[in-house]
Write a protein that holds these residues in place. Structure first.
Motif, PDB file in Angstrom:
ATOM      1  N   GLU A  32      17.448  59.879  -6.478  1.00  8.59           N
ATOM      2  CA  GLU A  32      17.769  58.570  -5.902  1.00  8.59           C
ATOM      3  C   GLU A  32      18.381  58.718  -4.511  1.00  8.59           C
ATOM      4  N   LEU A  33      19.377  59.606  -4.377  1.00 12.58           N
ATOM      5  CA  LEU A  33      20.100  59.729  -3.112  1.00 12.58           C
ATOM      6  C   LEU A  33      19.248  60.362  -2.012  1.00 12.58           C
ATOM      7  N   SER A  34      18.307  61.224  -2.398  1.00 16.36           N
ATOM      8  CA  SER A  34      17.452  61.866  -1.396  1.00 16.36           C
ATOM      9  C   SER A  34      16.115  61.148  -1.239  1.00 16.36           C
ATOM     10  N   GLN A  35      15.943  60.050  -1.969  1.00 21.16           N
ATOM     11  CA  GLN A  35      14.712  59.255  -1.927  1.00 21.16           C
ATOM     12  C   GLN A  35      13.480  60.123  -2.209  1.00 21.16           C
ATOM     13  N   LEU A  36      13.604  60.894  -3.279  1.00 20.57           N
ATOM     14  CA  LEU A  36      12.491  61.751  -3.698  1.00 20.57           C
ATOM     15  C   LEU A  36      11.581  60.969  -4.622  1.00 20.57           C
ATOM     16  N   HIS A  37      10.365  60.708  -4.172  1.00 19.63           N
ATOM     17  CA  HIS A  37       9.388  59.957  -4.948  1.00 19.63           C
ATOM     18  C   HIS A  37       8.235  60.896  -5.284  1.00 19.63           C
ATOM     19  N   LEU A  38       8.003  61.103  -6.561  1.00 15.73           N
ATOM     20  CA  LEU A  38       7.026  62.088  -7.011  1.00 15.73           C
ATOM     21  C   LEU A  38       5.700  61.433  -7.364  1.00 15.73           C
ATOM     22  N   PRO A  39       4.574  62.073  -7.007  1.00 13.81           N
ATOM     23  CA  PRO A  39       3.260  61.512  -7.331  1.00 13.81           C
ATOM     24  C   PRO A  39       2.786  61.858  -8.732  1.00 13.81           C
ATOM     25  N   PHE A  40       3.600  62.585  -9.496  1.00 13.95           N
ATOM     26  CA  PHE A  40       3.197  62.982 -10.848  1.00 13.95           C
ATOM     27  C   PHE A  40       4.228  62.449 -11.851  1.00 13.95           C
ATOM     28  N   PRO A  41       3.797  62.202 -13.091  1.00 13.22           N
ATOM     29  CA  PRO A  41       4.738  61.747 -14.118  1.00 13.22           C
ATOM     30  C   PRO A  41       5.754  62.846 -14.439  1.00 13.22           C
ATOM     31  N   LEU A  42       7.018  62.477 -14.473  1.00 16.12           N
ATOM     32  CA  LEU A  42       8.096  63.410 -14.795  1.00 16.12           C
ATOM     33  C   LEU A  42       8.862  62.878 -15.993  1.00 16.12           C
ATOM     34  N   GLU A  43       9.007  63.726 -17.012  1.00 18.05           N
ATOM     35  CA  GLU A  43       9.774  63.348 -18.202  1.00 18.05           C
ATOM     36  C   GLU A  43      10.926  64.322 -18.364  1.00 18.05           C
ATOM     37  N   ILE A  44      12.132  63.789 -18.474  1.00 19.20           N
ATOM     38  CA  ILE A  44      13.335  64.613 -18.649  1.00 19.20           C
ATOM     39  C   ILE A  44      13.826  64.415 -20.075  1.00 19.20           C
ATOM     40  N   ILE A  45      13.897  65.501 -20.838  1.00 14.16           N
ATOM     41  CA  ILE A  45      14.268  65.431 -22.250  1.00 14.16           C
ATOM     42  C   ILE A  45      15.536  66.244 -22.463  1.00 14.16           C
ATOM     43  N   GLU A  46      16.607  65.588 -22.864  1.00 14.45           N
ATOM     44  CA  GLU A  46      17.856  66.296 -23.141  1.00 14.45           C
ATOM     45  C   GLU A  46      17.859  66.753 -24.595  1.00 14.45           C
ATOM     46  N   VAL A  47      18.193  68.018 -24.802  1.00 18.25           N
ATOM     47  CA  VAL A  47      18.108  68.626 -26.125  1.00 18.25           C
ATOM     48  C   VAL A  47      19.503  68.903 -26.675  1.00 18.25           C
ATOM     49  N   SER A  48      19.543  69.193 -27.963  1.00 17.50           N
ATOM     50  CA  SER A  48      20.772  69.587 -28.651  1.00 17.50           C
ATOM     51  C   SER A  48      20.515  70.890 -29.395  1.00 17.50           C
ATOM     52  N   GLY A  49      21.572  71.526 -29.826  1.00 19.58           N
ATOM     53  CA  GLY A  49      21.425  72.756 -30.585  1.00 19.58           C
ATOM     54  C   GLY A  49      20.732  72.512 -31.911  1.00 19.58           C
ATOM     55  N   GLY A  50      19.794  73.374 -32.257  1.00 23.47           N
ATOM     56  CA  GLY A  50      19.062  73.224 -33.505  1.00 23.47           C
ATOM     57  C   GLY A  50      17.827  72.369 -33.406  1.00 23.47           C
ATOM     58  N   ASP A  51      17.517  71.857 -32.193  1.00 20.34           N
ATOM     59  CA  ASP A  51      16.302  71.059 -32.028  1.00 20.34           C
ATOM     60  C   ASP A  51      15.062  71.945 -32.192  1.00 20.34           C
ATOM     61  N   ARG A  52      13.991  71.327 -32.660  1.00 21.87           N
ATOM     62  CA  ARG A  52      12.688  71.987 -32.749  1.00 21.87           C
ATOM     63  C   ARG A  52      11.702  71.180 -31.932  1.00 21.87           C
ATOM     64  N   LEU A  53      11.110  71.802 -30.941  1.00 16.90           N
ATOM     65  CA  LEU A  53      10.177  71.150 -30.035  1.00 16.90           C
ATOM     66  C   LEU A  53       8.785  71.683 -30.320  1.00 16.90           C
ATOM     67  N   ASP A  54       7.902  70.834 -30.791  1.00 16.15           N
ATOM     68  CA  ASP A  54       6.565  71.262 -31.200  1.00 16.15           C
ATOM     69  C   ASP A  54       5.538  70.972 -30.112  1.00 16.15           C
ATOM     70  N   PHE A  55       4.762  71.990 -29.791  1.00 16.23           N
ATOM     71  CA  PHE A  55       3.705  71.871 -28.790  1.00 16.23           C
ATOM     72  C   PHE A  55       2.413  72.425 -29.378  1.00 16.23           C
TER      73      PHE A  55
END
Length: 306
Positions: free
Chosen positions: A104-127
């Motif tokens: 926001e402060l640097s006015q960075l606008h990205l041309p690609f979708p960005l997803e930020i996922i905050e994790v916790s201990g013990g999480d299982r991320l399946d791909f």
């Protein structure tokens, strides 16, 4: 599975080592994963065979600067290259606020979708083809290790069994090998399980963040590869007036031997050990307890896990 060590120094860069960054690229795909993104990681990527266009996911262990300050420049460069493929970034609580504030402060606008996922201990991320499990570590701020576990692979194809069942050599062999059920000209069905050996477990790779208790990974046992910090020699750590929450080479060697780790690579090396004789001392301390295949990582070192 190929790995490239983009940065192997602890805390601050040296003339020979950048701060933390590790690329992992499964052989089956040109896409790659990034674990931690210290300052100037994008410069290290340019020195490697990697492409930012094929970067698919980033996993941040914790929010100390030597593990995260390179994110902003990497995202901006990927955007200026006009990459359009989506990018996912995983990390501890606070990661979204950090990235969103800078953007926001640097006015960075990205041309690609960005997803930020905050994790916790013990999480299982399946791909597709693998999963990643998060392990809470012992450090001065919230920090997670990541364990990459590949999906189970089919057993090896046994041509002798196929011939005994009357399967003619050729395309039908390949279909059985890929897990299909086929029908023979006489109407009989042959299942892939009839001609494949016992299923093979996928590979397991530990990527440790900053952590003074490498034994926290013990539940994962004899992994194929463990990448973990060995910031200090034990004698130097013992003399420190302030005990930082980092592992010594001795602690790492003891833990890896107890776990039965098949292959061990130490990284996050203190700047005080920038000379070859000091690196040899770190490796010797690890090997004083660990009997497996051990190495000290260096920048742009490439490693293939068969």
């Amino acid at each position: 599975m190929d790995l490239i060590f983009l940065g192997t120094s602890a805390g601050v860069p040296t003339r020979r080592r950048n701060v933390s960054g590790l690329a992992l690229r499964p052989r089956e795909s040109g896409d790659w994963l990034l674990f931690d993104c210290g300052e100037a990681t994008q410069h290290q990527v340019m020195k490697s065979p990697l492409s930012l266009f094929r970067l698919r996911r980033i996993f941040i262990t914790h929010l100390h600067g030597d593990h995260v300050y390179g994110l902003f420049g990497l995202l901006a460069s990927r955007g200026m290259l006009q990459a359009e493929t989506s990018l996912e970034i995983y990390g501890p609580e606070g990661l979204a606020r950090l990235l969103e504030s800078v953007m926001e402060l640097s006015q960075l606008h990205l041309p690609f979708p960005l997803e930020i996922i905050e994790v916790s201990g013990g999480d299982r991320l399946d791909f597709d083809g693998y999963r990643i499990e998060t392990v809470p570590l012992s450090h001065s701020i919230t920090c997670y290790g990541y364990v990459l576990i590949e999906a189970e692979r089919p057993g090896r194809f046994e041509p002798k069994k196929a011939r005994q069942l009357g399967v003619p050599e050729g395309p039908l062999f390949g279909r059985l090998q890929s897990g299909e059920t086929i029908r023979l000209p006489d109407g009989r069905l042959v299942h892939s399980s009839d001609v494949l050996g016992q299923a093979r477990p996928g590979r397991r790779v530990i990527v440790g963040g900053d952590n003074d208790r490498p034994g926290l990974f013990a539940p994962y046992g004899a992994v194929d590869l463990m990448i973990h910090e060995a910031t200090y020699l034990q004698r130097d750590f013992d003399r420190l007036p302030r005990k930082f929450k980092h592992s010594t080479a001795l602690q790492l060697g003891i833990a890896a031997e107890a776990m039965g780790v098949k292959r061990l690579v130490a990284t996050h090396i203190s700047a005080r050990y920038d000379r070859e004789e000091n690196l040899a001392a770190l490796l010797a301390e690890i090997r004083s307890h660990y009997r497996g295949d051990a190495a000290i990582a260096y920048d742009l070192m490439e490693l293939t896990l068969p």
